[in-house]
Design a protein around this motif. Sequence first.
Motif, short mmCIF file in Angstrom:
data_model
loop_
_atom_site.label_atom_id
_atom_site.label_comp_id
_atom_site.label_asym_id
_atom_site.label_seq_id
_atom_site.Cartn_x
_atom_site.Cartn_y
_atom_site.Cartn_z
N ARG A 157 30.37 1.02 -34.66
CA ARG A 157 29.59 2.23 -34.38
C ARG A 157 28.27 1.89 -33.68
O ARG A 157 27.76 2.66 -32.89
CB ARG A 157 29.31 3.01 -35.66
CG ARG A 157 30.50 3.79 -36.15
CD ARG A 157 30.16 4.54 -37.43
NE ARG A 157 31.33 5.16 -37.99
CZ ARG A 157 31.72 6.40 -37.71
NH1 ARG A 157 31.03 7.14 -36.89
NH2 ARG A 157 32.81 6.90 -38.26
N SER A 158 27.71 0.73 -33.99
CA SER A 158 26.46 0.30 -33.37
C SER A 158 26.65 -0.07 -31.90
O SER A 158 25.72 0.03 -31.11
CB SER A 158 25.88 -0.91 -34.10
OG SER A 158 25.66 -0.59 -35.45
N LEU A 159 27.85 -0.49 -31.53
CA LEU A 159 28.10 -0.97 -30.17
C LEU A 159 28.49 0.13 -29.18
O LEU A 159 28.18 0.02 -28.00
CB LEU A 159 29.24 -2.01 -30.19
CG LEU A 159 28.94 -3.34 -30.85
CD1 LEU A 159 30.22 -4.15 -31.00
CD2 LEU A 159 27.93 -4.12 -30.04
N VAL A 160 29.18 1.16 -29.64
CA VAL A 160 29.81 2.12 -28.73
C VAL A 160 28.92 3.31 -28.39
O VAL A 160 27.92 3.57 -29.05
CB VAL A 160 31.15 2.63 -29.31
CG1 VAL A 160 32.13 1.49 -29.49
CG2 VAL A 160 30.95 3.37 -30.61
N ASP A 161 29.33 4.04 -27.33
CA ASP A 161 28.63 5.26 -26.93
C ASP A 161 29.11 6.47 -27.73
O ASP A 161 28.38 7.45 -27.86
CB ASP A 161 28.85 5.54 -25.44
CG ASP A 161 28.13 4.52 -24.56
OD1 ASP A 161 27.12 3.95 -25.02
OD2 ASP A 161 28.59 4.30 -23.43
N GLY A 209 35.78 -1.72 -23.72
CA GLY A 209 35.11 -2.88 -23.11
C GLY A 209 33.89 -3.32 -23.89
O GLY A 209 33.60 -4.51 -23.97
N LYS A 210 33.17 -2.37 -24.46
CA LYS A 210 31.96 -2.70 -25.23
C LYS A 210 32.32 -3.46 -26.51
O LYS A 210 31.59 -4.34 -26.94
CB LYS A 210 31.19 -1.44 -25.58
CG LYS A 210 30.48 -0.82 -24.40
CD LYS A 210 29.65 0.36 -24.86
CE LYS A 210 28.90 0.97 -23.71
NZ LYS A 210 29.76 1.73 -22.81
N VAL A 211 33.44 -3.08 -27.12
CA VAL A 211 33.85 -3.72 -28.37
C VAL A 211 34.44 -5.11 -28.10
O VAL A 211 34.23 -6.03 -28.89
CB VAL A 211 34.87 -2.82 -29.11
CG1 VAL A 211 35.47 -3.54 -30.30
CG2 VAL A 211 34.18 -1.55 -29.59
N GLN A 253 34.84 -11.59 -21.59
CA GLN A 253 35.76 -12.67 -21.99
C GLN A 253 36.01 -12.67 -23.50
O GLN A 253 36.25 -13.72 -24.10
CB GLN A 253 35.21 -14.03 -21.54
CG GLN A 253 35.09 -14.13 -20.04
CD GLN A 253 34.46 -15.42 -19.58
OE1 GLN A 253 33.86 -16.15 -20.36
NE2 GLN A 253 34.58 -15.69 -18.30
N GLY A 254 35.93 -11.50 -24.13
CA GLY A 254 36.24 -11.37 -25.55
C GLY A 254 35.16 -11.89 -26.49
O GLY A 254 35.41 -12.10 -27.67
N ARG A 255 33.95 -12.09 -25.97
CA ARG A 255 32.88 -12.68 -26.79
C ARG A 255 32.49 -11.80 -27.96
O ARG A 255 32.30 -12.29 -29.07
CB ARG A 255 31.65 -12.95 -25.92
CG ARG A 255 31.81 -14.17 -25.06
CD ARG A 255 30.46 -14.61 -24.50
NE ARG A 255 30.69 -15.70 -23.57
CZ ARG A 255 30.36 -15.64 -22.27
NH1 ARG A 255 29.79 -14.57 -21.79
NH2 ARG A 255 30.60 -16.67 -21.50
N THR A 256 32.35 -10.50 -27.73
CA THR A 256 31.95 -9.59 -28.81
C THR A 256 33.03 -9.52 -29.88
O THR A 256 32.74 -9.58 -31.07
CB THR A 256 31.66 -8.18 -28.25
OG1 THR A 256 30.72 -8.30 -27.18
CG2 THR A 256 31.08 -7.28 -29.31
N ALA A 257 34.28 -9.42 -29.45
CA ALA A 257 35.39 -9.38 -30.41
C ALA A 257 35.45 -10.68 -31.21
O ALA A 257 35.67 -10.66 -32.43
CB ALA A 257 36.71 -9.15 -29.68
#
Length: 77
Positions: free
Chosen positions: A11-15, A43-45, A49-53
């Motif tokens: 929830r903190s990451l998305v619009d 894409g935000k989550v 290159q998958g760093r956030t995930a």
Amino acid sequence: MLKDLVEYIARSLVDNPDEVSVHEIEGEQTSVIELKVAKEDLGKVIGKQGRTARAMRTILGAASTKARKRSVLEILE
């Protein structure tokens, strides 16, 4: 507890935080946490290159070790 953690981070990451849904499937030793977000927030989550995930999976791994349970994060499209 782990489900709430994933939901808070997502929830903190998305619009569109209202479109975040987290579902936990508990097994005997492993729980699978399914994360679903709006298509435009995918894409935000995942991140570049998958760093956030990968970071979310690392945090989840540390939290699940403390809870003495194995957890897997699945990001659904």
